[in-house]
Design a protein around this motif. Sequence first.
Motif, PDB file in Angstrom:
ATOM      1  N   GLU A   1     -16.024  12.887  -7.048  1.00 46.27           N
ATOM      2  CA  GLU A   1     -15.983  13.504  -5.732  1.00 46.27           C
ATOM      3  C   GLU A   1     -14.672  14.269  -5.544  1.00 46.27           C
ATOM      4  O   GLU A   1     -13.765  14.162  -6.362  1.00 46.27           O
ATOM      5  N   THR A   2     -14.584  15.014  -4.459  1.00 46.99           N
ATOM      6  CA  THR A   2     -13.373  15.771  -4.157  1.00 46.99           C
ATOM      7  C   THR A   2     -12.468  14.952  -3.250  1.00 46.99           C
ATOM      8  O   THR A   2     -12.928  14.395  -2.244  1.00 46.99           O
ATOM      9  N   TYR A   3     -11.188  14.871  -3.599  1.00 50.00           N
ATOM     10  CA  TYR A   3     -10.270  14.117  -2.748  1.00 50.00           C
ATOM     11  C   TYR A   3      -9.974  14.899  -1.474  1.00 50.00           C
ATOM     12  O   TYR A   3      -9.579  16.072  -1.515  1.00 50.00           O
ATOM     13  N   ASP A   4     -10.144  14.233  -0.353  1.00 49.63           N
ATOM     14  CA  ASP A   4      -9.885  14.817   0.966  1.00 49.63           C
ATOM     15  C   ASP A   4      -8.884  13.921   1.679  1.00 49.63           C
ATOM     16  O   ASP A   4      -9.197  12.803   2.072  1.00 49.63           O
ATOM     17  N   MET A   5      -7.667  14.406   1.836  1.00 49.08           N
ATOM     18  CA  MET A   5      -6.619  13.595   2.437  1.00 49.08           C
ATOM     19  C   MET A   5      -6.887  13.273   3.906  1.00 49.08           C
ATOM     20  O   MET A   5      -6.276  12.360   4.470  1.00 49.08           O
ATOM     21  N   TYR A   6      -7.824  14.001   4.532  1.00 54.43           N
ATOM     22  CA  TYR A   6      -8.147  13.763   5.938  1.00 54.43           C
ATOM     23  C   TYR A   6      -9.379  12.878   6.122  1.00 54.43           C
ATOM     24  O   TYR A   6      -9.785  12.605   7.242  1.00 54.43           O
ATOM     25  N   ALA A   7      -9.976  12.440   5.017  1.00 55.58           N
ATOM     26  CA  ALA A   7     -11.104  11.505   5.095  1.00 55.58           C
ATOM     27  C   ALA A   7     -10.570  10.076   5.011  1.00 55.58           C
ATOM     28  O   ALA A   7      -9.417   9.849   4.662  1.00 55.58           O
TER      29      ALA A   7
ATOM     30  N   ASN B   1       3.765  -1.842  -8.694  1.00 59.40           N
ATOM     31  CA  ASN B   1       4.008  -2.682  -7.517  1.00 59.40           C
ATOM     32  C   ASN B   1       3.154  -2.295  -6.317  1.00 59.40           C
ATOM     33  O   ASN B   1       3.437  -2.720  -5.205  1.00 59.40           O
ATOM     34  N   ARG B   2       2.128  -1.489  -6.509  1.00 56.54           N
ATOM     35  CA  ARG B   2       1.263  -1.056  -5.411  1.00 56.54           C
ATOM     36  C   ARG B   2      -0.164  -1.520  -5.677  1.00 56.54           C
ATOM     37  O   ARG B   2      -0.618  -1.527  -6.813  1.00 56.54           O
ATOM     38  N   VAL B   3      -0.884  -1.890  -4.611  1.00 57.00           N
ATOM     39  CA  VAL B   3      -2.237  -2.415  -4.794  1.00 57.00           C
ATOM     40  C   VAL B   3      -3.324  -1.452  -4.337  1.00 57.00           C
ATOM     41  O   VAL B   3      -4.474  -1.591  -4.739  1.00 57.00           O
ATOM     42  N   ILE B   4      -2.984  -0.466  -3.500  1.00 61.44           N
ATOM     43  CA  ILE B   4      -3.982   0.486  -3.029  1.00 61.44           C
ATOM     44  C   ILE B   4      -3.283   1.772  -2.632  1.00 61.44           C
ATOM     45  O   ILE B   4      -2.146   1.755  -2.144  1.00 61.44           O
ATOM     46  N   ASP B   5      -3.947   2.891  -2.898  1.00 65.53           N
ATOM     47  CA  ASP B   5      -3.485   4.216  -2.488  1.00 65.53           C
ATOM     48  C   ASP B   5      -4.410   4.702  -1.381  1.00 65.53           C
ATOM     49  O   ASP B   5      -5.609   4.922  -1.627  1.00 65.53           O
ATOM     50  N   LEU B   6      -3.883   4.888  -0.184  1.00 64.77           N
ATOM     51  CA  LEU B   6      -4.695   5.298   0.951  1.00 64.77           C
ATOM     52  C   LEU B   6      -4.661   6.808   1.138  1.00 64.77           C
ATOM     53  O   LEU B   6      -3.700   7.471   0.746  1.00 64.77           O
ATOM     54  N   SER B   7      -5.696   7.347   1.747  1.00 58.02           N
ATOM     55  CA  SER B   7      -5.656   8.744   2.152  1.00 58.02           C
ATOM     56  C   SER B   7      -4.636   8.892   3.280  1.00 58.02           C
ATOM     57  O   SER B   7      -4.218   7.903   3.908  1.00 58.02           O
TER      58      SER B   7
ATOM     59  N   ALA C   1       0.838  -1.193   0.000  1.00 57.86           N
ATOM     60  CA  ALA C   1       0.000   0.000   0.000  1.00 57.86           C
ATOM     61  C   ALA C   1       0.875   1.245   0.000  1.00 57.86           C
ATOM     62  O   ALA C   1       1.958   1.262   0.578  1.00 57.86           O
ATOM     63  N   SER C   2       0.379   2.285  -0.666  1.00 59.53           N
ATOM     64  CA  SER C   2       1.009   3.595  -0.619  1.00 59.53           C
ATOM     65  C   SER C   2      -0.068   4.599  -0.211  1.00 59.53           C
ATOM     66  O   SER C   2      -1.213   4.217   0.029  1.00 59.53           O
ATOM     67  N   TRP C   3       0.286   5.888  -0.124  1.00 56.39           N
ATOM     68  CA  TRP C   3      -0.722   6.891   0.201  1.00 56.39           C
ATOM     69  C   TRP C   3      -0.450   8.180  -0.562  1.00 56.39           C
ATOM     70  O   TRP C   3       0.652   8.429  -1.006  1.00 56.39           O
ATOM     71  N   TYR C   4      -1.500   8.973  -0.752  1.00 50.96           N
ATOM     72  CA  TYR C   4      -1.359  10.232  -1.469  1.00 50.96           C
ATOM     73  C   TYR C   4      -1.992  11.353  -0.656  1.00 50.96           C
ATOM     74  O   TYR C   4      -2.979  11.156   0.037  1.00 50.96           O
ATOM     75  N   GLY C   5      -1.359  12.547  -0.710  1.00 50.30           N
ATOM     76  CA  GLY C   5      -1.760  13.595   0.210  1.00 50.30           C
ATOM     77  C   GLY C   5      -1.929  14.964  -0.405  1.00 50.30           C
ATOM     78  O   GLY C   5      -2.757  15.172  -1.290  1.00 50.30           O
ATOM     79  N   LYS C   6      -1.117  15.938   0.039  1.00 46.17           N
ATOM     80  CA  LYS C   6      -1.323  17.351  -0.269  1.00 46.17           C
ATOM     81  C   LYS C   6      -1.368  17.651  -1.765  1.00 46.17           C
ATOM     82  O   LYS C   6      -2.102  18.534  -2.203  1.00 46.17           O
ATOM     83  N   LYS C   7      -0.568  16.961  -2.544  1.00 49.18           N
ATOM     84  CA  LYS C   7      -0.503  17.235  -3.975  1.00 49.18           C
ATOM     85  C   LYS C   7      -1.863  17.079  -4.641  1.00 49.18           C
ATOM     86  O   LYS C   7      -2.178  17.770  -5.620  1.00 49.18           O
TER      87      LYS C   7
END
Length: 301
Positions: free
Chosen positions: A110-116, A154-160, A94-100
């Motif tokens: 929908e709108t991406y909310d890194m805090y949801a 090589n990643r299966v999911i992008d988390l908030s 797993a990886s994650w995506y944030g401020k960018k």
Amino acid sequence: MLRTESLRLAACFVNACIFVLLVSGQVACTSKKHTAVVSVIPPVSKAPSRGLPPDPIPKAEPRSRYGNPPSYTVLGKRYHTLSTSSGFTERGIASWYGKKFHGRRTSSGETYDMYAMTAAHTRLPLPTYVQVTNLENGKQVIVRVNDRGPFHQNRVIDLSYSAAKKLDIATKGTGLVEIRALDPLHYPLAKKSGTKATQNTNTEKTENTAIWTEEAGQRVIHGRPKVFVQVGAFSKRTSADQLLNQLRNLNLGAVSVSSIARDTGVLHRVRVGPLPTVQSADITFAKLTDMGMREHRIVIE
């Protein structure tokens, strides 16, 4: 989120130009004015002042009108959207995506909310509720999948950010996880039956722990997961041995054949590893790609 596609970027640029022309009557469309279009998107939440948000409660929802094409292509690779999430499980990185990407539109509109408590997946229907377990520490979260990605092979999911933080993978950027789709219709029954995640210590030398998932009868073992790059799988042992001998001359580290019995017969899997880190797995994967290998993939056990 089809954020890497050149067509998507071009479309954003054109939309920004139209927006500026309508609002200000100006002919020019600068990059500065292009960013102003973000203000049109509904606002997202700010960083929580007290702790992290609770996990969402799975509920039945209609499919996203925009996020479920039968297939789509990103970076030259075609992805096929699943018709159902029923019974879906997957292990990987797993990886994650944030401020960018905070405040941008997701593939569902929908709108991406890194805090949801949300996530992106390449194939699951949008939206889908999934339980994500960190296989290294046993922590679990429930997230609502409302976006497409990650497109790193090589990643299966992008988390908030919030989901990654709760799983303790935000700092290092990646984690070894198991994903399990939840059935919103049966989820309340599972909660009432007392199958909420609990921990039972296993006294084996591996110091693994067994935890119950939110759905009855499912257990996830965590503690010391092993990372491999699987190069091939064969029904004939002779074919596996041929590939094994080829790989032993490539200075990739430990290579072995792992056989597993299935309903259709025995499957002989040729693997490099176990590998100590996600980075080493990525490096090994890249080496094999450069050597012309095309069927290899990262597996977690």
